[in-house]
Design a protein around this motif. Structure first.
Motif, PDB file in Angstrom:
ATOM      1  N   ARG A 568     -53.173 -12.083  32.536  1.00  0.00           N
ATOM      2  CA  ARG A 568     -52.211 -13.190  32.664  1.00  0.00           C
ATOM      3  C   ARG A 568     -51.968 -13.886  31.333  1.00  0.00           C
ATOM      4  NH1 ARG A 568     -55.379 -14.460  37.256  1.00  0.00           N
ATOM      5  NH2 ARG A 568     -56.341 -16.162  36.061  1.00  0.00           N
ATOM      6  N   GLY A 569     -52.969 -13.922  30.469  1.00  0.00           N
ATOM      7  CA  GLY A 569     -52.844 -14.672  29.232  1.00  0.00           C
ATOM      8  C   GLY A 569     -52.409 -13.852  28.038  1.00  0.00           C
ATOM      9  N   LYS A 570     -51.852 -12.657  28.241  1.00  0.00           N
ATOM     10  CA  LYS A 570     -51.409 -11.827  27.121  1.00  0.00           C
ATOM     11  C   LYS A 570     -50.352 -12.547  26.276  1.00  0.00           C
ATOM     12  CE  LYS A 570     -50.160  -8.296  29.581  1.00  0.00           C
ATOM     13  NZ  LYS A 570     -49.669  -6.957  29.994  1.00  0.00           N
ATOM     14  N   ILE A 571     -50.387 -12.281  24.974  1.00  0.00           N
ATOM     15  CA  ILE A 571     -49.431 -12.891  24.047  1.00  0.00           C
ATOM     16  C   ILE A 571     -48.073 -12.194  24.180  1.00  0.00           C
ATOM     17  CG2 ILE A 571     -48.898 -13.294  21.613  1.00  0.00           C
ATOM     18  CD1 ILE A 571     -51.847 -13.480  21.078  1.00  0.00           C
ATOM     19  N   SER A 572     -47.038 -12.982  24.196  1.00  0.00           N
ATOM     20  CA  SER A 572     -45.695 -12.441  24.329  1.00  0.00           C
ATOM     21  C   SER A 572     -45.292 -11.663  23.073  1.00  0.00           C
ATOM     22  CB  SER A 572     -44.702 -13.582  24.567  1.00  0.00           C
ATOM     23  OG  SER A 572     -43.382 -13.128  24.421  1.00  0.00           O
ATOM     24  N   GLY A 601     -50.649  -4.622  26.114  1.00  0.00           N
ATOM     25  CA  GLY A 601     -50.377  -5.979  25.685  1.00  0.00           C
ATOM     26  C   GLY A 601     -51.328  -6.455  24.606  1.00  0.00           C
ATOM     27  N   ILE A 602     -51.016  -7.618  24.039  1.00  0.00           N
ATOM     28  CA  ILE A 602     -51.810  -8.215  22.956  1.00  0.00           C
ATOM     29  C   ILE A 602     -52.718  -9.271  23.560  1.00  0.00           C
ATOM     30  CG2 ILE A 602     -51.704  -9.509  20.795  1.00  0.00           C
ATOM     31  CD1 ILE A 602     -48.949  -8.278  20.342  1.00  0.00           C
ATOM     32  N   PRO A 603     -54.021  -9.163  23.378  1.00  0.00           N
ATOM     33  CA  PRO A 603     -54.945 -10.107  24.023  1.00  0.00           C
ATOM     34  C   PRO A 603     -54.811 -11.510  23.458  1.00  0.00           C
ATOM     35  CG  PRO A 603     -56.117  -8.700  22.479  1.00  0.00           C
ATOM     36  CD  PRO A 603     -54.725  -8.162  22.569  1.00  0.00           C
ATOM     37  N   SER A 604     -55.054 -12.492  24.317  1.00  0.00           N
ATOM     38  CA  SER A 604     -54.916 -13.883  23.904  1.00  0.00           C
ATOM     39  C   SER A 604     -55.932 -14.266  22.834  1.00  0.00           C
ATOM     40  CB  SER A 604     -55.087 -14.795  25.126  1.00  0.00           C
ATOM     41  OG  SER A 604     -56.340 -14.538  25.753  1.00  0.00           O
ATOM     42  N   ILE A 605     -57.056 -13.566  22.779  1.00  0.00           N
ATOM     43  CA  ILE A 605     -58.074 -13.883  21.780  1.00  0.00           C
ATOM     44  C   ILE A 605     -57.537 -13.686  20.364  1.00  0.00           C
ATOM     45  CG2 ILE A 605     -59.053 -11.562  21.704  1.00  0.00           C
ATOM     46  CD1 ILE A 605     -61.090 -14.789  21.697  1.00  0.00           C
ATOM     47  N   VAL A 819     -65.095 -15.418  17.986  1.00  0.00           N
ATOM     48  CA  VAL A 819     -64.387 -16.602  18.437  1.00  0.00           C
ATOM     49  C   VAL A 819     -64.744 -16.838  19.894  1.00  0.00           C
ATOM     50  CG1 VAL A 819     -62.131 -17.572  18.978  1.00  0.00           C
ATOM     51  CG2 VAL A 819     -62.488 -16.418  16.814  1.00  0.00           C
ATOM     52  N   GLY A 820     -65.061 -18.060  20.225  1.00  0.00           N
ATOM     53  CA  GLY A 820     -65.390 -18.405  21.597  1.00  0.00           C
ATOM     54  C   GLY A 820     -64.174 -18.874  22.368  1.00  0.00           C
ATOM     55  N   MET A 821     -64.115 -18.486  23.645  1.00  0.00           N
ATOM     56  CA  MET A 821     -63.012 -18.887  24.511  1.00  0.00           C
ATOM     57  C   MET A 821     -63.561 -19.212  25.892  1.00  0.00           C
ATOM     58  SD  MET A 821     -59.919 -16.265  23.618  1.00  0.00           S
ATOM     59  CE  MET A 821     -58.825 -17.265  24.589  1.00  0.00           C
TER      60      MET A 821
END
Length: 825
Positions: A568-572, A601-605, A819-821
């Motif tokens: 759901r959080g993939k980068i556009s 897709g591109i991960p939000s991280i 990086v922490g999320m």
């Protein structure tokens, strides 16, 4: 290969929401990543390229790459010689059949503790029950049917589950790709439209989430009971063997029995680290001598006391036994089922050996020796009915007691090896399929990939065994607990093999239903008998199974929710194009390997790295370590690549595929070298594909597509089986391109390719940096209470105490940026 300077080791912490994880609020959710990807690429290409990309039913770039892999099914198989098979069969005696081989120590003792011997019918009826139980369950069910349901040589409940997942999309983790079906060992053989039954089953499994969950719970339950067997088997086997001293050594009481058993158990679990192969070769001669002793003593008692007990082969004596003893006879079934304890190890330990080796060992050694042993004990009981409580040692001739006792003790120790090895196998498979927390796996054999050692599970089993022995202090109470776990695993196997028959083998409906009707009925009868002993110790395996079932289900549930949150959080892709080739920051030399679980897709991280780091690497590779539902993936089929964004971004996606039995033995240097080589091959293949498309008009392309379809190349909406790869070897590539102009043939003359290859080599020489995300998973505030309890406490506890991603992926500690999320699920 150079390493990145130690100064790059850093840890950045930030907290974001799993649904909208960019504080700038510029990253949009992308529900159609493939369409955006094709659109961004098409901007920099010619009109022919744009028309090709817009054509319907175009095969995904991952799928094209998968079809180009050399060789197809079975190229990695090796013919096993007869001597090698016989050597493996000899090893199975020490690993697989130890548990079943030691059952004569306690079967008749437990049976006749419920049914006193008052006539010959009691002995003959019990003997007939034992004989037919061994003939029906281990011989007919496992040797001739269940072993054939293996997954490329792998056995166990998770092997059956992975086999079903390949033919029906029932895996709850939504990372399945069409490209996976082109792995040579996938061996997919989809049901044909004529077989409506198989198609209906497939459709029902795929479209009903309740059936998916039920199937997963069934598999987890069977796996939990196998691990529970790994606790109870060593306890009862060792105590049964050592109990022979109670009648021979004065003063050898219960306390001495418990202490001696504990010492032996500690020694047994301490040698597991040497590996199944070494343990098998060490134990096999002792078990061979044990089976020889069983057969010899059985023949001696049979001819000395009462040879007429062979008439128990007549099943009428089973009817007479129940007619005479009624309820007591039904209760005695709980002792009778102990004669097949360890039968599930024949299938669960299959990955350590082979199907022919297990079949040969059972039919030629184990089965006849066990029959002779029980015949001899029955013959002795017809003359000495009062010896039932110590029947095994009483039936041994006096001059052979101490040699047989020594062999029995060693055999009892070895008997534990079968279920210990099976527990290791099940845990490894569960981890690979996302159903168990990450643990350290030690691969103990260079020849057999299935031979592993799991230190945490080994020491856990040892502690539990010691507690069971110290708490129960009696083999009778442990036997009451033992039968429930064994029968439960068998029922699960029966259900899964029946599904394999209907869905995959496409067996005749009558024969497919006969399997659960016959064996399921027998096992349910045994289960009803052993469940009556819940208050007498039968609660123990249920407690163990419930504990492991909760651990595995909570881990799987949390992992699925975390993956869905990442999707759901993939980068556009629009946002990436707005940033430009510099990604809104500075590009510095080097290759950044960003590990994530997404296959599209591109991960939000990645957005967090762009926000928190002052610069980003000149080449970015999104690495997805993915386990596919097959045992092994050949090395040459390990990587799949896709370009992310236009060429000047220098961003790629790499999917590294592993089977659930693959053990990642390569270090990070070997992994980096293999990844760069595979990426270079991908760039050359991509340049060749673009050149081919630029030199063929659309009509020629359609003609080629039609011929490819005739050869069996599958598109997204097709259900035909892949029979010939699109470019199956180098020779066919050369033959197919020989008529093209020299400018197309030579990739060296492509300036853009040479520029990109040189940039890749320069980045590789500058070193690698591993970009990892440390995710904290939390339930949303409006979630129901049970979900908050499972995610915020149970799943969080498991994540904190399992192996970290850096250790699991074998990445160098000094080259990590983390990086922490926080993912809100």
């Amino acid at each position: 290969m150079k390493s990145q300077p130690p100064i790059q080791h850093a840890r950045v912490k930030s907290r974001t929401n799993g649904e909208n994880q960019n504080p700038r609020h510029l990253m949009k959710r992308n529900n159609d990543a493939d369409a955006s990807f094709h659109h961004s690429i098409s901007e920099g290409l010619g009109s022919v390229r744009r028309r090709l990309l817009k054509k319907p039913k175009r095969v995904d770039s991952f799928d094209v790459e998968a079809m180009q892999i050399a060789d197809s099914n079975g190229h990695h198989k090796k013919d096993v010689s007869l001597w090698r098979t016989l050597a493996l069969a000899f090893q199975t005696l020490g690993v697989v059949y130890g548990d079943m081989g030691t059952s004569p120590l306690y079967v008749f003792t437990d049976v006749f503790s419920k049914v006193p011997i008052t006539s010959e019918v009691d002995v003959l009826g019990a003997l007939s029950l034992v004989m037919y139980t061994i003939a029906l369950i281990p011989l007919i069910k496992y040797v001739f049917v269940v072993l054939k349901a293996n997954d490329n040589g792998e056995g166990g409940t998770f092997a059956l589950y992975s086999l079903i997942c390949r033919y029906a999309n029932v895996n709850l983790l939504p990372n399945r790709q069409q490209a996976d079906e082109y792995i040579s060992s996938f061996k997919l053989k989809l049901p044909t439209p004529e077989l409506e039954r198989a198609l209906n089953i497939k459709e029902a499994l795929e479209h009903k989430s309740s059936l998916k969950t039920l199937l997963l719970l069934l598999v987890l339950m069977g796996t939990s009971m196998i691990i529970g067997d790994g606790i109870l088997t060593p306890a009862i086997s060792v105590m049964s063997a050592v109990s022979g001293l109670q009648g021979r050594i004065p003063g050898f009481g219960t306390d001495a029995l418990v202490i001696t058993s504990v010492v032996i158990l500690v020694g047994l679990f301490s040698i597991q680290r040497f590996g199944t192969s070494k343990v098998g070769f060490t134990f096999a001669p002792a078990l061979a001598l044990w089976f020889f002793s069983l057969g010899s003593v059985g023949i001696y008692n049979l001819f000395k006391h009462n040879v007429t007990v062979v008439k128990a082969i007549n099943p009428v004596y089973i009817y007479l036994f129940f007619k005479k003893n009624s309820i007591k006879g039904w209760s005695a079934l709980g002792g009778c089922v102990l004669c097949i304890t360890g039968a599930e190890a024949m299938f669960a330990d299959l990955g350590h050996f082979s199907v022919p080796s297990i079949q040969i060992a059972f039919t030629s050694v184990v089965f006849p020796c066990l029959l002779l042993a029980y015949l001899g004990q029955a013959a002795y009981l017809t003359k000495h009915p009062g010896s039932a409580d110590r029947i095994f040692y009483e039936s041994v001739p006096d001059g052979l007691f101490w040699p047989v006792f020594a062999i029995a003790t060693v055999a009892a120790v070895i008997a534990s090896q079968a279920m210990i090895s099976a527990s290791f196998s099940c845990v490894k498979q569960a981890m690979a399929l996302g159903c168990f927390p990450r643990l350290k796996i030690v691969h103990t054999s260079r020849r057999r990939m299935g031979q592993i050692y799991v230190p945490v599970i080994n020491w856990f089993l040892m502690i539990m065994c010691i507690i069971v022995v110290a708490a129960f202090r009696s083999t009778t109470d442990i036997a009451n607990a033992y039968g429930i776990a064994e029968v439960g695993v068998m029922i699960v196997s029966t259900a899964l093999v029946t599904l394999v028959m209907l869905l995959i083998w496409q067996t005749n409906l009558f024969l497919a239903l006969c399997f659960p009707l016959v064996f399921g009925t027998i096992e349910l009868i045994y289960l009803s008998a052993v469940l009556s002993k819940i208050t007498e110790g039968g609660w123990l395996p249920l407690a163990f199974a419930s504990f492991f079932l909760c651990v595995m289900y909570v881990w799987n549930y949390g992992s699925v929710l975390k993956y869905r949150s990442e999707v759901r959080g993939k980068i556009s892709m629009d946002f990436m194009l707005e940033l430009g080739a510099t990604l809104g920051t500075v590009r510095v030399p080097g290759i950044g390997l960003l590990y994530n679980e997404l296959v599209q897709g591109i991960p939000s991280i990645f957005g967090q790295f762009l926000l928190d780091l002052p610069a980003i690497h000149s080449t970015i590779v999104f690495v997805c370590i993915k386990h596919v539902p097959i045992p092994f993936v050949p090395q040459e089929e390990r990587f799949l690549f896709r370009r992310v964004c236009p060429k000047d971004y220098h961003m790629f996606r790499c999917i590294a595929r592993y089977g659930y039995r693959d053990v990642r033995k390569e270090d990070h240097h070997a992994f980096e070298q293999l990844l760069v080589e595979s990426l270079e091959n991908f760039l050359r293949s991509e340049a060749l594909d673009l050149a081919l498309e630029g030199n063929r008009n659309e009509s020629e392309f359609d003609d080629i597509s039609a011929r490819s379809g005739d050869r069996g190349v599958r598109t997204r909406d097709s259900t035909a089986e892949l029979t010939t790869p699109l470019m199956h070897d180098q020779e066919s590539d050369e033959a197919g391109t020989s008529a093209l102009p020299p400018s197309v043939m030579s990739s060296d003359e492509d300036p853009s390719l040479e520029y990109e290859l040189s940039a890749l080599r320069e980045a590789s020489a500058s070193g690698f940096t591993y970009l990892l995300g440390h995710g904290d998973v939390r339930a949303r505030k409006n979630s129901w209470f049970l979900k908050k309890l499972m995610i915020n406490y149970f799943y969080a506890f498991l994540r904190r105490n399992c192996r970290r991603g850096a250790a699991t992926m074998r990445v160098p500690h000094m080259n990590i940026i983390e990086v922490g999320m926080t993912y809100m699920v």
